[in-house]
Design a protein around this motif. Sequence first.
Motif, PDB file in Angstrom:
ATOM      1  N   ASP B  43       0.819  -1.208   0.000  1.00  0.00           N
ATOM      2  CA  ASP B  43       0.000   0.000   0.000  1.00  0.00           C
ATOM      3  C   ASP B  43       0.859   1.267   0.000  1.00  0.00           C
ATOM      4  N   THR B  44       2.090   1.141   0.463  1.00  0.00           N
ATOM      5  CA  THR B  44       2.963   2.329   0.490  1.00  0.00           C
ATOM      6  C   THR B  44       3.513   2.617  -0.911  1.00  0.00           C
ATOM      7  N   GLY B  45       3.465   1.605  -1.777  1.00  0.00           N
ATOM      8  CA  GLY B  45       3.953   1.802  -3.147  1.00  0.00           C
ATOM      9  C   GLY B  45       5.455   1.588  -3.296  1.00  0.00           C
ATOM     10  N   TYR B  46       6.137   1.347  -2.225  1.00  0.00           N
ATOM     11  CA  TYR B  46       7.599   1.178  -2.313  1.00  0.00           C
ATOM     12  C   TYR B  46       7.960  -0.294  -2.490  1.00  0.00           C
ATOM     13  N   PRO B  73       5.718 -12.581  11.054  1.00  0.00           N
ATOM     14  CA  PRO B  73       6.712 -11.846  10.285  1.00  0.00           C
ATOM     15  C   PRO B  73       7.467 -10.809  11.116  1.00  0.00           C
ATOM     16  N   GLN B  74       8.598 -10.385  10.537  1.00  0.00           N
ATOM     17  CA  GLN B  74       9.395  -9.289  11.107  1.00  0.00           C
ATOM     18  C   GLN B  74       9.768  -8.337   9.964  1.00  0.00           C
ATOM     19  N   ILE B  75       9.671  -7.031  10.270  1.00  0.00           N
ATOM     20  CA  ILE B  75       9.933  -6.037   9.223  1.00  0.00           C
ATOM     21  C   ILE B  75      11.106  -5.144   9.622  1.00  0.00           C
ATOM     22  N   TYR B  76      11.990  -4.928   8.662  1.00  0.00           N
ATOM     23  CA  TYR B  76      13.168  -4.084   8.856  1.00  0.00           C
ATOM     24  C   TYR B  76      13.172  -2.970   7.821  1.00  0.00           C
ATOM     25  N   VAL B  77      13.408  -1.738   8.287  1.00  0.00           N
ATOM     26  CA  VAL B  77      13.504  -0.595   7.376  1.00  0.00           C
ATOM     27  C   VAL B  77      14.817   0.133   7.680  1.00  0.00           C
ATOM     28  N   GLN B  99       5.216   7.600   6.064  1.00  0.00           N
ATOM     29  CA  GLN B  99       6.247   8.627   6.333  1.00  0.00           C
ATOM     30  C   GLN B  99       7.621   7.988   6.472  1.00  0.00           C
ATOM     31  N   MET B 100       7.672   6.836   7.177  1.00  0.00           N
ATOM     32  CA  MET B 100       8.939   6.150   7.423  1.00  0.00           C
ATOM     33  C   MET B 100       9.585   5.755   6.085  1.00  0.00           C
ATOM     34  N   ASP B 102       8.770   7.013   3.040  1.00  0.00           N
ATOM     35  CA  ASP B 102       9.080   8.237   2.269  1.00  0.00           C
ATOM     36  C   ASP B 102      10.479   8.725   2.652  1.00  0.00           C
ATOM     37  N   LYS B 103      10.748   8.707   3.950  1.00  0.00           N
ATOM     38  CA  LYS B 103      12.047   9.206   4.444  1.00  0.00           C
ATOM     39  C   LYS B 103      13.160   8.255   4.012  1.00  0.00           C
ATOM     40  N   ALA B 104      12.897   6.934   4.150  1.00  0.00           N
ATOM     41  CA  ALA B 104      13.936   5.947   3.838  1.00  0.00           C
ATOM     42  C   ALA B 104      14.309   6.013   2.354  1.00  0.00           C
ATOM     43  N   PHE B 105      13.335   6.298   1.501  1.00  0.00           N
ATOM     44  CA  PHE B 105      13.608   6.288   0.057  1.00  0.00           C
ATOM     45  C   PHE B 105      13.924   7.685  -0.486  1.00  0.00           C
ATOM     46  N   ALA B 106      13.822   8.677   0.395  1.00  0.00           N
ATOM     47  CA  ALA B 106      14.075  10.051  -0.070  1.00  0.00           C
ATOM     48  C   ALA B 106      15.491  10.142  -0.628  1.00  0.00           C
ATOM     49  N   GLY B 107      15.615  10.694  -1.798  1.00  0.00           N
ATOM     50  CA  GLY B 107      16.950  10.903  -2.348  1.00  0.00           C
ATOM     51  C   GLY B 107      17.590   9.623  -2.834  1.00  0.00           C
ATOM     52  N   SER B 108      16.797   8.530  -2.932  1.00  0.00           N
ATOM     53  CA  SER B 108      17.450   7.314  -3.450  1.00  0.00           C
ATOM     54  C   SER B 108      16.953   7.046  -4.863  1.00  0.00           C
ATOM     55  N   GLY B 109      16.232   8.021  -5.421  1.00  0.00           N
ATOM     56  CA  GLY B 109      15.831   7.877  -6.819  1.00  0.00           C
ATOM     57  C   GLY B 109      14.618   6.988  -6.996  1.00  0.00           C
ATOM     58  N   GLU B 110      14.358   6.132  -5.988  1.00  0.00           N
ATOM     59  CA  GLU B 110      13.176   5.257  -6.146  1.00  0.00           C
ATOM     60  C   GLU B 110      12.004   5.971  -5.506  1.00  0.00           C
ATOM     61  N   SER B 111      10.965   6.211  -6.269  1.00  0.00           N
ATOM     62  CA  SER B 111       9.827   6.899  -5.613  1.00  0.00           C
ATOM     63  C   SER B 111       8.649   5.945  -5.570  1.00  0.00           C
ATOM     64  N   ALA B 112       7.725   6.260  -4.720  1.00  0.00           N
ATOM     65  CA  ALA B 112       6.527   5.413  -4.608  1.00  0.00           C
ATOM     66  C   ALA B 112       5.749   5.532  -5.908  1.00  0.00           C
ATOM     67  N   LYS B 113       5.126   4.459  -6.308  1.00  0.00           N
ATOM     68  CA  LYS B 113       4.311   4.536  -7.543  1.00  0.00           C
ATOM     69  C   LYS B 113       3.172   5.503  -7.221  1.00  0.00           C
ATOM     70  N   ALA B 114       2.902   6.414  -8.116  1.00  0.00           N
ATOM     71  CA  ALA B 114       1.852   7.427  -7.847  1.00  0.00           C
ATOM     72  C   ALA B 114       0.496   6.748  -7.753  1.00  0.00           C
TER      73      ALA B 114
END
Lengths: 80, 114
Positions: B43-46, B73-77, B99-100, B102-114
Amino acid sequence: MTTTEIEALIRDGMPGSRVEVIDEVGDGNHFRAVVVSPGFAGKGRVERHQMVYAALKGAMADRIHALSIQTYTPEEGERA
Amino acid sequence: MAREIMKEIHDEIAKNKVLVYMKGTPSFPMCGFSAAVVEALRDTGYPFAHVNILEDQEKREGIKAFSNWPTIPQIYVDGKFVGGCDILRELHASGELQQMLDKAFAGSGESAKA
């Protein structure tokens, strides 16, 4: 395990906490625990859940299949 | 050479921005909790990586010790343990997961699918 056994474990492991455990599915395998404790103050979600798991002394490894946990401090509990 | 399971786990967590240890795979989750986590992450698109612990018993036990967390499950960001299904649902419902990431992928060129 029964809900009373799980409640007792959490209460023993977390003195001063209020605990309610519900058998969500009625199969003795899928439980929900609501824990209210002053010990949660200032602690994040992961730490709070680890405190509850610690109180269960390994029961999660083989005796409880699924346990959904909700954690509150007394103040948060009033608002919940 | 004996398998260094903790190093293996550490390295794969460090290598993947978002990693979920789950039962089954995103397209064929083998447990309701793992499926719920996949839904929230999608759902986050990432993009996210996964490890199917049903195929690796040693890692299944290793990951529980690694984070002192008894369930899957266990999730790591960004190399940090975020939580299991309960916590991820809360983060997703409150918008903190978005938000988490968005911040993790900020500036990494990969954006969430619109």
